[in-house]
Design a protein around this motif. Structure first.
Motif, PDB file in Angstrom:
ATOM      1  N   ARG A  98       0.850  -1.192   0.000  1.00 48.17           N
ATOM      2  CA  ARG A  98       0.000   0.000   0.000  1.00 48.17           C
ATOM      3  C   ARG A  98       0.882   1.238   0.000  1.00 48.17           C
ATOM      4  NH1 ARG A  98      -3.176  -1.505   5.138  1.00 48.17           N
ATOM      5  NH2 ARG A  98      -2.335   0.526   5.654  1.00 48.17           N
ATOM      6  N   SER A  99       0.422   2.303  -0.663  1.00 44.34           N
ATOM      7  CA  SER A  99       1.223   3.522  -0.773  1.00 44.34           C
ATOM      8  C   SER A  99       1.483   4.163   0.595  1.00 44.34           C
ATOM      9  CB  SER A  99       0.576   4.523  -1.729  1.00 44.34           C
ATOM     10  OG  SER A  99      -0.719   4.861  -1.286  1.00 44.34           O
ATOM     11  N   ASP A 100       0.514   4.082   1.531  1.00 41.14           N
ATOM     12  CA  ASP A 100       0.738   4.671   2.849  1.00 41.14           C
ATOM     13  C   ASP A 100       1.820   3.912   3.615  1.00 41.14           C
ATOM     14  OD1 ASP A 100      -1.195   2.507   3.063  1.00 41.14           O
ATOM     15  OD2 ASP A 100      -1.571   3.149   5.130  1.00 41.14           O
ATOM     16  N   VAL A 101       1.893   2.607   3.422  1.00 40.99           N
ATOM     17  CA  VAL A 101       2.931   1.816   4.077  1.00 40.99           C
ATOM     18  C   VAL A 101       4.294   2.166   3.471  1.00 40.99           C
ATOM     19  CG1 VAL A 101       3.788  -0.517   4.527  1.00 40.99           C
ATOM     20  CG2 VAL A 101       1.341  -0.045   4.682  1.00 40.99           C
ATOM     21  N   LEU A 102       4.361   2.282   2.149  1.00 41.21           N
ATOM     22  CA  LEU A 102       5.623   2.636   1.495  1.00 41.21           C
ATOM     23  C   LEU A 102       6.100   4.036   1.896  1.00 41.21           C
ATOM     24  CD1 LEU A 102       5.089   1.125  -2.052  1.00 41.21           C
ATOM     25  CD2 LEU A 102       6.612   0.299  -0.240  1.00 41.21           C
ATOM     26  N   ARG A 103       5.165   4.968   2.062  1.00 39.18           N
ATOM     27  CA  ARG A 103       5.550   6.307   2.551  1.00 39.18           C
ATOM     28  C   ARG A 103       6.137   6.205   3.954  1.00 39.18           C
ATOM     29  NH1 ARG A 103       1.076   7.908  -0.270  1.00 39.18           N
ATOM     30  NH2 ARG A 103      -0.301   7.742   1.514  1.00 39.18           N
ATOM     31  N   GLY A 104       5.512   5.384   4.808  1.00 37.64           N
ATOM     32  CA  GLY A 104       6.033   5.180   6.154  1.00 37.64           C
ATOM     33  C   GLY A 104       7.426   4.560   6.141  1.00 37.64           C
ATOM     34  N   VAL A 105       7.653   3.627   5.221  1.00 36.41           N
ATOM     35  CA  VAL A 105       8.976   3.007   5.085  1.00 36.41           C
ATOM     36  C   VAL A 105       9.998   4.054   4.649  1.00 36.41           C
ATOM     37  CG1 VAL A 105      10.337   1.339   3.761  1.00 36.41           C
ATOM     38  CG2 VAL A 105       8.071   0.703   4.644  1.00 36.41           C
ATOM     39  N   ALA A 106       9.645   4.898   3.682  1.00 30.16           N
ATOM     40  CA  ALA A 106      10.554   5.947   3.218  1.00 30.16           C
ATOM     41  C   ALA A 106      10.893   6.909   4.350  1.00 30.16           C
ATOM     42  CB  ALA A 106       9.936   6.703   2.041  1.00 30.16           C
ATOM     43  N   GLU A 107       9.899   7.291   5.160  1.00 27.73           N
ATOM     44  CA  GLU A 107      10.147   8.172   6.308  1.00 27.73           C
ATOM     45  C   GLU A 107      11.046   7.483   7.331  1.00 27.73           C
ATOM     46  OE1 GLU A 107       6.262   9.212   7.699  1.00 27.73           O
ATOM     47  OE2 GLU A 107       5.843  10.467   5.950  1.00 27.73           O
ATOM     48  N   LEU A 108      10.804   6.198   7.572  1.00 24.87           N
ATOM     49  CA  LEU A 108      11.628   5.434   8.505  1.00 24.87           C
ATOM     50  C   LEU A 108      13.087   5.430   8.056  1.00 24.87           C
ATOM     51  CD1 LEU A 108      12.056   3.287  10.801  1.00 24.87           C
ATOM     52  CD2 LEU A 108      11.510   1.587   9.062  1.00 24.87           C
ATOM     53  N   VAL A 109      13.335   5.128   6.787  1.00 23.10           N
ATOM     54  CA  VAL A 109      14.702   5.084   6.269  1.00 23.10           C
ATOM     55  C   VAL A 109      15.330   6.474   6.316  1.00 23.10           C
ATOM     56  CG1 VAL A 109      16.096   4.624   4.215  1.00 23.10           C
ATOM     57  CG2 VAL A 109      14.287   3.029   4.885  1.00 23.10           C
ATOM     58  N   HIS A 110      14.570   7.501   5.985  1.00 17.66           N
ATOM     59  CA  HIS A 110      15.082   8.874   6.049  1.00 17.66           C
ATOM     60  C   HIS A 110      15.466   9.228   7.489  1.00 17.66           C
ATOM     61  CE1 HIS A 110      15.569  13.066   4.967  1.00 17.66           C
ATOM     62  NE2 HIS A 110      14.820  13.372   6.007  1.00 17.66           N
TER      63      HIS A 110
END
Length: 121
Positions: A98-110
């Motif tokens: 899901r796009s919201d999960v992928l956004r959360g992953v990107a924020e986590l990595v950032h």
């Protein structure tokens, strides 16, 4: 929001389950990383069949190799910080992340890259 020192200690040389900003993920820190040395980050996205729980996702491929006790020689020489997010069960029925999960992953990595020794590139 930084992860606790005890969480980081458990992740050194073993894949451990954590939560940060609503993202459930596995974290592995290399055993050979020296203080202040930057390590590359590998984000492992599992397939849809592993959605919903770490028991299935960690039973195969890279997460299995990084789990405590499965392959000590591999984990001792593995130079990457690994972030292995867990997509909720709905990802399987929606046929992808899901796009919201992928956004959360990107924020986590950032967040991780800013707070800890990570190499950009």
């Amino acid at each position: 929001e930084k992860l606790s020192p005890s969480s980081l200690a458990k992740a050194r040389g073993s894949l451990v389950q954590l939560r940060h900003r609503g993202v459930v993920f596995g974290l592995f820190l290399p055993t050979a990383q020296r203080e202040g040395e930057a390590s590359p980050v590998l984000v492992f996205l599992h397939g849809r069949g592993e959605s919903g729980g770490f028991a299935v996702a960690n039973a195969q491929s890279l997460p299995w190799l990084l789990s405590r006790g499965h392959n000590a020689s591999f984990t001792a020489s593995f130079p990457f910080i690994v972030v292995a997010p867990q997509c909720p069960q709905e990802c399987a029925s929606e046929n992808g992340w899901r796009s919201d999960v992928l956004r959360g992953v990107a924020e986590l990595v950032h967040d991780w890259a800013r707070a800890y020794s990570c190499r950009e590139g």
